[in-house]
Design an enzyme around this catalytic site. Structure first.
Site, short mmCIF file in Angstrom:
data_model
loop_
_atom_site.label_atom_id
_atom_site.label_comp_id
_atom_site.label_asym_id
_atom_site.label_seq_id
_atom_site.Cartn_x
_atom_site.Cartn_y
_atom_site.Cartn_z
N SER A 110 0.87 -1.17 0.00
CA SER A 110 0.00 0.00 0.00
C SER A 110 0.91 1.23 0.00
O SER A 110 1.90 1.26 -0.73
CB SER A 110 -0.91 -0.05 1.22
OG SER A 110 -1.72 1.09 1.32
N TYR A 163 -5.77 8.00 -6.10
CA TYR A 163 -4.73 7.05 -5.69
C TYR A 163 -4.95 6.56 -4.25
O TYR A 163 -4.94 5.36 -3.98
CB TYR A 163 -3.37 7.74 -5.82
CG TYR A 163 -2.20 6.96 -5.31
CD1 TYR A 163 -1.69 5.87 -6.02
CD2 TYR A 163 -1.57 7.31 -4.11
CE1 TYR A 163 -0.59 5.17 -5.56
CE2 TYR A 163 -0.47 6.62 -3.65
CZ TYR A 163 0.01 5.55 -4.37
OH TYR A 163 1.09 4.85 -3.90
N LYS A 205 -5.33 2.64 -2.34
CA LYS A 205 -4.42 2.13 -1.32
C LYS A 205 -5.16 1.87 0.00
O LYS A 205 -4.79 0.96 0.75
CB LYS A 205 -3.26 3.11 -1.12
CG LYS A 205 -2.36 3.23 -2.34
CD LYS A 205 -1.72 1.89 -2.71
CE LYS A 205 -0.67 2.00 -3.80
NZ LYS A 205 -0.01 0.73 -4.10
#
Ligand code: NAG
Ligand code: NAG
Ligand code: NAG
Ligand code: NAG
Length: 335
Positions: free
Chosen positions: A178, A192, A196
């Site tokens: 991650s 983004y 994650k």
């Protein structure tokens, strides 16, 4: 006088006993797993953190399968990994060119072939991923979907193929990569960060599902790492995002890879490097699995103080964003 002496002896004895107990505890809980002669699969293995992990495990005697898209890069990565093997005649390094974001069946086929060549996979490291930066309104839907396909589904597909096989054998290690942005949402990383964060949820649930089968799950949370991927991101990064992430500094992929492998072998849930990442993982531990007593004590005693420090960081981030806004307004007016 004698009383004082006795007191001192008693305290000395106490300290000694605690020290001995600590050493025994460390010995009993030491990492017993090794990668010698084991098969390790690494996605995104042709560059960046993935390649650094491949080199690290090759140095521990593992047979390695690299998975990535670009055949040329895979080939040169393979040669580099081979130079780091400790038993060059016995260790095997192979690669498959597959796009992990694309389809489940293709990945399953590649993993079947990998297991046929090098035996059952003992450790899977999901490194494939990338960032596209920009405020939400500046990022188009196809880019947002692509990020989810690559960063989230690209880790989920190989994991889904291998988890049942590992459970069946009663051993195995799953690692997902991650990011610090998987614990903390940051300006310009809206698309983004979400991918994650998704990996964190997956890893946490998977940890609970896999623990009874002696399969461990580790989530690595690297800060900005000096990789070709990052160099690419810099081109699209808003100024605010750059200024905010600069405060965390830049770290080398080898450092992240070393820590990741040690933590994965120990069965640690969060793998981080550096003080800021330590603070972040302590702050965000929530209901994450308890894997060591030391870590639990640190979390219990440090969380409150870290929350206070985090408010100072957040204030500085908001100041950066406000300043950028002001500068933009004045340059607009000047035009
Ligand atoms: C993890 O493993 C390393 C080396 O094997 C050891 O020194 C360290 O104490 C371990 N950490 C934990 C939390 O078990
Ligand atoms: C994996 O590597 C070991 C050496 O580390 C070697 O003995 C073994 O034959 C390899 N396994 C396969 C299936 O090639
Ligand atoms: C989305 O943006 C990227 C650039 O980041 C561009 O290459 C792509 O063609 C765009 N896609 C659509 C559907 O507009
Ligand atoms: C768990 O897996 C490790 C290897 O990863 C193995 O050495 C150990 O014996 C296994 N423990 C159990 C209880 O099966």
């Amino acid at each position: 006088m004698t009383n004082k002496l006795r007191m001192r002896e008693l305290i000395g004895c106490g300290v000694l006993i605690v020290a001995i107990l600590y050493v025994v505890y460390k010995y009993l809980t030491r990492s017993k797993r090794s990668l010698d002669k084991k098969h390790v699969v690494i996605t995104g293995g042709s560059s960046g953190i993935g390649k650094a992990v491949a080199i690290e495990v090759a140095r521990m005697g593992a047979n390695v399968t690299l998975i990535a898209r670009n055949e040329e890069k895979l080939h040169s990565a393979k040669l580099e990994v081979m130079r780091n093997c400790i038993h060059p005649e016995q260790q095997k390094i192979q690669y498959f060119s597959v796009d992990v974001s694309e389809n489940y069946e293709a990945i399953e086929k590649a993993l079947d072939a990998a297991e046929e060549d090098l035996g059952p996979v003992y450790m899977l490291v999901n490194c494939a991923g990338m960032a596209i930066c920009g405020k939400l309104e500046d990022t188009n839907i196809s880019d947002i979907k692509y990020l989810m396909d690559l960063n989230y589904f690209g880790s989920l597909y190989p994991t889904k193929v291998l988890v049942p096989r590992m459970k069946c054998r009663g051993e195995g290690i799953i690692v997902m990569v991650s990011s610090q942005a998987g614990l903390l949402g940051i300006y310009g990383l809206s698309a983004y960060s979400a991918t994650k964060f998704a990996l964190r949820g997956l890893a946490e649930a998977l940890h609970m599902e896999c623990k009874p089968y002696n399969v461990s799950v580790t989530l690595a949370l690297p800060p900005d790492t000096d990789t070709p991927g990052l160099a690419n991101e810099e081109k699209t990064k808003p100024l605010e995002t750059r200024l905010i992430s600069e405060s965390a500094g830049l770290i080398q992929p080898e450092v992240v890879a070393k820590r990741l492998v040690v933590d994965a072998l120990n069965g640690t849930f969060y793998s981080t490097v550096g003080f800021e990442s330590f603070m972040l993982k302590t702050l965000c531990c929530g209901m994450t699995p308890v894997v060591s007593l030391e870590e639990l004590f640190l979390q219990v005693f440090l969380m409150g103080g870290f929350r206070l420090i985090s408010s100072v960081y957040l204030a500085s981030f908001h100041r950066i964003i406000k300043n950028c806004m002001k500068t933009r307004d004045t340059t607009k007016k000047a035009e």
